[in-house]
Scaffold this active site. Structure first.
Site, PDB file in Angstrom:
ATOM      1  N   THR A 290      -9.682  18.695  25.178  1.00  0.00           N
ATOM      2  CA  THR A 290      -9.782  17.887  26.093  1.00  0.00           C
ATOM      3  C   THR A 290      -9.184  16.693  26.201  1.00  0.00           C
ATOM      4  O   THR A 290      -9.039  15.582  26.990  1.00  0.00           O
ATOM      5  CB  THR A 290     -11.616  17.500  26.315  1.00  0.00           C
ATOM      6  OG1 THR A 290     -11.810  16.990  25.372  1.00  0.00           O
ATOM      7  CG2 THR A 290     -11.945  18.679  27.015  1.00  0.00           C
TER       8      THR A 290
ATOM      9  N   GLY B 267     -14.920  21.955  20.591  1.00  0.00           N
ATOM     10  CA  GLY B 267     -15.434  23.187  20.663  1.00  0.00           C
ATOM     11  C   GLY B 267     -16.538  23.431  19.377  1.00  0.00           C
ATOM     12  O   GLY B 267     -15.937  23.394  18.204  1.00  0.00           O
TER      13      GLY B 267
ATOM     14  N   ASP C  24     -26.317  16.814  17.426  1.00  0.00           N
ATOM     15  CA  ASP C  24     -25.200  16.642  18.174  1.00  0.00           C
ATOM     16  C   ASP C  24     -24.491  15.662  18.598  1.00  0.00           C
ATOM     17  O   ASP C  24     -23.825  15.322  19.422  1.00  0.00           O
ATOM     18  CB  ASP C  24     -24.981  17.571  19.641  1.00  0.00           C
ATOM     19  CG  ASP C  24     -23.940  18.032  20.226  1.00  0.00           C
ATOM     20  OD1 ASP C  24     -22.853  18.041  19.529  1.00  0.00           O
ATOM     21  OD2 ASP C  24     -24.129  18.275  21.488  1.00  0.00           O
TER      22      ASP C  24
ATOM     23  N   ASP D  38     -21.959  13.361  18.055  1.00  0.00           N
ATOM     24  CA  ASP D  38     -20.532  13.176  17.711  1.00  0.00           C
ATOM     25  C   ASP D  38     -20.312  11.587  17.440  1.00  0.00           C
ATOM     26  O   ASP D  38     -20.829  10.664  18.144  1.00  0.00           O
ATOM     27  CB  ASP D  38     -19.766  13.444  18.856  1.00  0.00           C
ATOM     28  CG  ASP D  38     -19.781  14.986  19.039  1.00  0.00           C
ATOM     29  OD1 ASP D  38     -19.787  15.859  18.191  1.00  0.00           O
ATOM     30  OD2 ASP D  38     -19.875  15.440  20.299  1.00  0.00           O
TER      31      ASP D  38
END
Lengths: 284, 530
Positions: free
Chosen positions: B172, B188, B301, B303
């Site tokens: 992306t 991913g 999760d 990031d």
């Protein structure tokens, strides 16, 4: 929420979810639940025949599991097959087949004289295992009833102030006979959202707005919009009312009849949640 | 290069008559020195044009790609949502969505060309935009190709595969151009693959260097933060947002994504470097110069991919080269960008409950009790984070950092009890939120100078500040809003057909200042009434 992660990504955003709720909950308030609604799933590949998957699993366990692990995640000798590039690129056993039939003598893997159908079955099982691993929405929640029901009861009657609205002989009577533990816990933590496992989530209208004009006239109803520039509601007669918001008013009051549940999120310990759940499941 | 459209020197200056790279310039501030539109006249902003995109094959689109001809038009909403920040060079806007790229006349909004890519798959959730080098454009596809187009014609020059879609990589980012390096990342995290950043040659597409986000074997840098090669090979640390660049230090700054498996850390004890990290890479070699890890051993999760904004400011009376990031984990970080040392760490949201405090090195200390269990733990923020990819802004006139946040809670249930889980390993159930906020953070203290609360909207959304003493952003209720960046007063707004979906940009063209925003499937251009 199960729904959020159909949007398999790093970037799940508040607004995306709100928009999805607006689409989903066509009949009612677009803004009652900024969280949690199913977004369109990625189109899954055609699911293989479950009987074939089952046969493949059995064959794999007996013939391959010793080296690759019974779940194919790798073992003492054989590599993880769920993340194997060869397996990931395989279609219907066409790449896996030659490896099974000829083995990999250089790496110590013997040949297996399987039939074409057996190879296809193994491939189908591996591909379905990969799909289950990467599809986090399919993950099954395990046993969440681990708490102390006595402590849960004490919290319910004491610190939780649950009895100010609920009664185990009234509205909650027999509730555990109607819902499984996961659903019950969900209803406790997020009662404005009914999400019985396997069914589409269903919005519960918890909010109402009261708009009072400078003249004193007021309107109360189901929320349709509230932002810095506009407030809109639908009243009990079904009439839609919209007002511009300026410095001089109108005055807007937001009533959330489930506010106590929302506020609980900042007070509940994980033990409280486990104990309350253990208590709620006793209310058969 | 003769007659090139983009003069590379533009990339090192604040954007004025161009917006030549994803962030406008290398600093990532998204601050424009333009002031034609300012507090005194912002009420006279008027619509110049709207351009609605039409995706997929048809209507004269130039077609490329390795996949089959699709049976119908794309139906994934991500393909029709403009999350990319457009480039504006020589009166032409260049922007993209998954599998699609356009050139549009910045004066009229009319399409000049449209390129579409036949995909082999991958997750089509978003595309951040394009990079430009001379006359050439670069963008990435969900099936992980780097594609180069001729900016004049939209014709493809070449494409090259950067990652394997079958391993669940999907791409992306907007490529960032530094010198003759096209910097390309990927994403991913469904199937435990390692992340990387690559530099490609702008003419040939050939790879110049590749930096892996984690050690691949014992002895590699960071290996002691993983228990074994098995765990480090499960990787993570995706490089799914563009970074920033300091030409003087010659460093490229990049935030990396979460480790794998995503929501359970039992098979990867340790800090899991360089996942959830801000890293400084030598842009010519791809070698790591320093790192700072906002989320050691992440299991939610979170990031650290959010834009690392480069700021020059005085701290305690001394001029400093700084780097600021509003992190998905709920903290604001200010670092010294010469060495990665912490200057400020401060919480951005009140509901945050996963950390036991801040270490002497400025890192939050994860509370192991908030890692997913079979019977569930209640955590804030949710996996989506306190903030996310939409670009924040730093205004040097106010010294404030602007970011959209949300305060959400989720339950995290461990579902994979294997000693070696794979994939996500746990399930998340969102249980409620306390609305969104537009926060103005004082970079020197981390304190919130002002805050605009949205009970039902807001959240992570793109920001732009200008020398006209204006902050442009969206409110999550379809409005484009201009705030006073000093105090949060609302000065102007316009209702659009959808929520703001990208970072706003501004530039001068024909002596007029324009403001261009993406909302859903349309670009909107505003300027002052003549």
């Amino acid at each position: 929420m199960r729904a959020r992660h159909l949007d398999v990504s790093h970037e799940v955003s508040h607004k995306v979810i709100r928009a999805a709720v607006a689409l989903l909950v066509t009949a009612c308030a677009p803004l009652a639940a900024p969280l949690a609604a199913p977004l369109a799933a990625q189109t899954p590949p055609a699911a293989p025949d479950p009987a074939s998957v089952e046969r493949g699993h059995a064959t794999f366990t007996s013939a391959c599991g010793f080296c690759h692990g019974s779940n194919a995640k790798g073992g003492e000798k054989g590599p993880d097959l769920l993340r194997s590039v060869l397996v990931l690129h395989d279609e219907g056993g066409e790449s896996i087949g030659p490896v099974i039939l000829h083995g990999r003598p250089d790496k110590g893997m013997p040949a297996f004289p399987f039939s074409a159908q057996q190879i296809k079955d193994i491939a189908n099982w591996l591909h379905s295992s990969i799909a289950a691993t990467k599809d986090r929405d399919s993950y099954k929640i395990l046993n969440i009833v681990t708490g102390d029901p006595k402590a849960g009861e004490a919290y319910f009657n004491g610190a939780g102030h649950c009895t100010s609205c609920h009664s185990v002989t009234g509205d909650l009577k027999g509730i555990a006979a109607k819902y499984d533990a996961v659903t019950l816990q969900g209803k406790m933590l997020r009662p404005d959202f009914s999400w019985k496992e396997g069914n589409p989530p269903h919005q519960v209208i918890a909010l109402s707005f009261t708009v009072t004009l400078p003249s004193g006239q007021s309107f109360t109803g189901e929320p349709m919009n509230l932002d810095d520039f506009n407030v809109a509601l639908r009243d009990a007669n079904g009439a839609y009312h919209s007002f511009a918001r300026t410095k001089d008013g109108p005055r807007v009051e937001v009533n959330n009849r489930l506010q106590a549940h929302l506020d609980l999120l900042t007070r509940l310990s994980d033990a409280d949640i486990h104990n309350l759940t253990a208590y709620l499941v006793t209310l058969k | 290069m003769f007659g090139q459209l983009l003069d590379p020197a533009l990339l090192t200056k604040p954007p004025v008559d161009a917006w030549p790279t994803y962030q406008g310039d290398y600093s990532g501030r998204r601050f424009s020195t333009l002031a034609q539109i300012n507090q005194s006249n912002v009420k006279h902003l008027t619509l110049a044009w709207i351009e609605r995109i039409h995706v997929g094959i048809g209507q004269g689109a130039i077609v490329g790609g390795e996949g089959p001809v699709p049976e119908g038009p794309p139906t994934d909403p991500g393909v029709s949502t403009i999350k990319s920040t457009p480039l504006m060079v020589n009166g032409v806007l260049y922007f993209s969505t998954p599998d699609n790229a356009w050139a549009v006349d910045a004066r009229s909004g009319r399409e000049i060309w449209h390129y579409t890519w036949k995909t082999r798959g991958g997750i089509h959730i978003g595309n951040r935009g394009m990079g430009m080098y001379g006359n050439w454009l670069y963008f990435e596809t969900p099936d992980n190709y780097l594609v180069s187009l001729d900016a004049q014609t939209g014709k493809e020059r070449w494409h090259t595969e950067i990652a394997d879609v079958k391993q669940e990589y999907f791409s992306t980012p907007a490529p960032i151009v530094v010198g003759n390096h096209i910097l390309v990342g990927t994403g991913g995290d469904s199937l435990d693959v390692p992340g990387f950043l690559e530099a490609h040659d702008p003419e040939t597409g050939k790879i110049q260097w590749k930096w892996w986000s984690e050690p691949l074997k014992k002895g590699d840098p960071g290996f002691e933060s993983w228990p074994d090669e098995y765990s480090m090979r499960h990787g993570g640390g995706m490089t799914w947002l563009p970074g920033t660049y300091d030409p003087d230090l010659h460093l490229y700054y990049l935030g990396t994504g979460n480790p794998n498996p995503v929501l359970t850390g039992k098979s990867r004890k340790g800090d899991n470097l360089y996942t959830c990290s801000i890293v400084a890479l030598n842009v010519d070699t791809g070698k790591l110069v320093w790192y700072f890890q906002p989320s050691p051993h992440d299991t939610h999760d979170w990031d650290a991919a959010q834009t690392p904004i480069l700021i020059d400011a005085d701290i305690d009376g001394h001029p400093r080269k700084l780097l600021a990031q509003a992190n998905r984990n709920g903290y604001f970080f200010l670092l010294d960008r010469t060495n990665g040392k912490s200057v400020v760490t401060a919480p951005m949201i009140k509901t945050m409950n996963w950390s036991k405090g801040i270490s002497p090195s400025g890192q939050p200390i994860p509370d192991p009790a908030k890692e997913a269990t079979i019977d569930g733990v209640l955590v804030s923020p949710a996996t989506g984070g306190a903030t996310n990819w939409p670009p924040p802004s730093y205004d040097p006139q106010t010294g404030l950092f602007y970011v959209g946040t949300v305060q959400e809670f989720s339950m995290f249930y461990l579902t994979d009890t294997d000693p070696h889980p794979e994939g996500w390993g746990a399930a998340e159930r969102g249980v409620g939120d306390f609305g969104g906020d537009l926060e103005a953070i004082d970079i020197k203290t981390g304190k919130i100078a002002w805050d605009h609360h949205y009970p039902f909207g807001g959240g992570p959304v793109g920001m732009l500040t200008t020398a006209g003493r204006l902050l442009f952003t969206g409110d999550g209720a379809r409005h484009l809003v201009a705030f006073d960046p000093a105090n949060g007063d609302i000065l102007w707004h316009a209702g659009l057909a959808d929520d703001l979906s990208n970072g706003p940009i501004t530039y001068m063209l024909d002596g007029q200042q324009y403001l261009v925003v993406g909302a859903g499937d349309s670009l909107y251009s505003f300027t002052l009434e003549p």
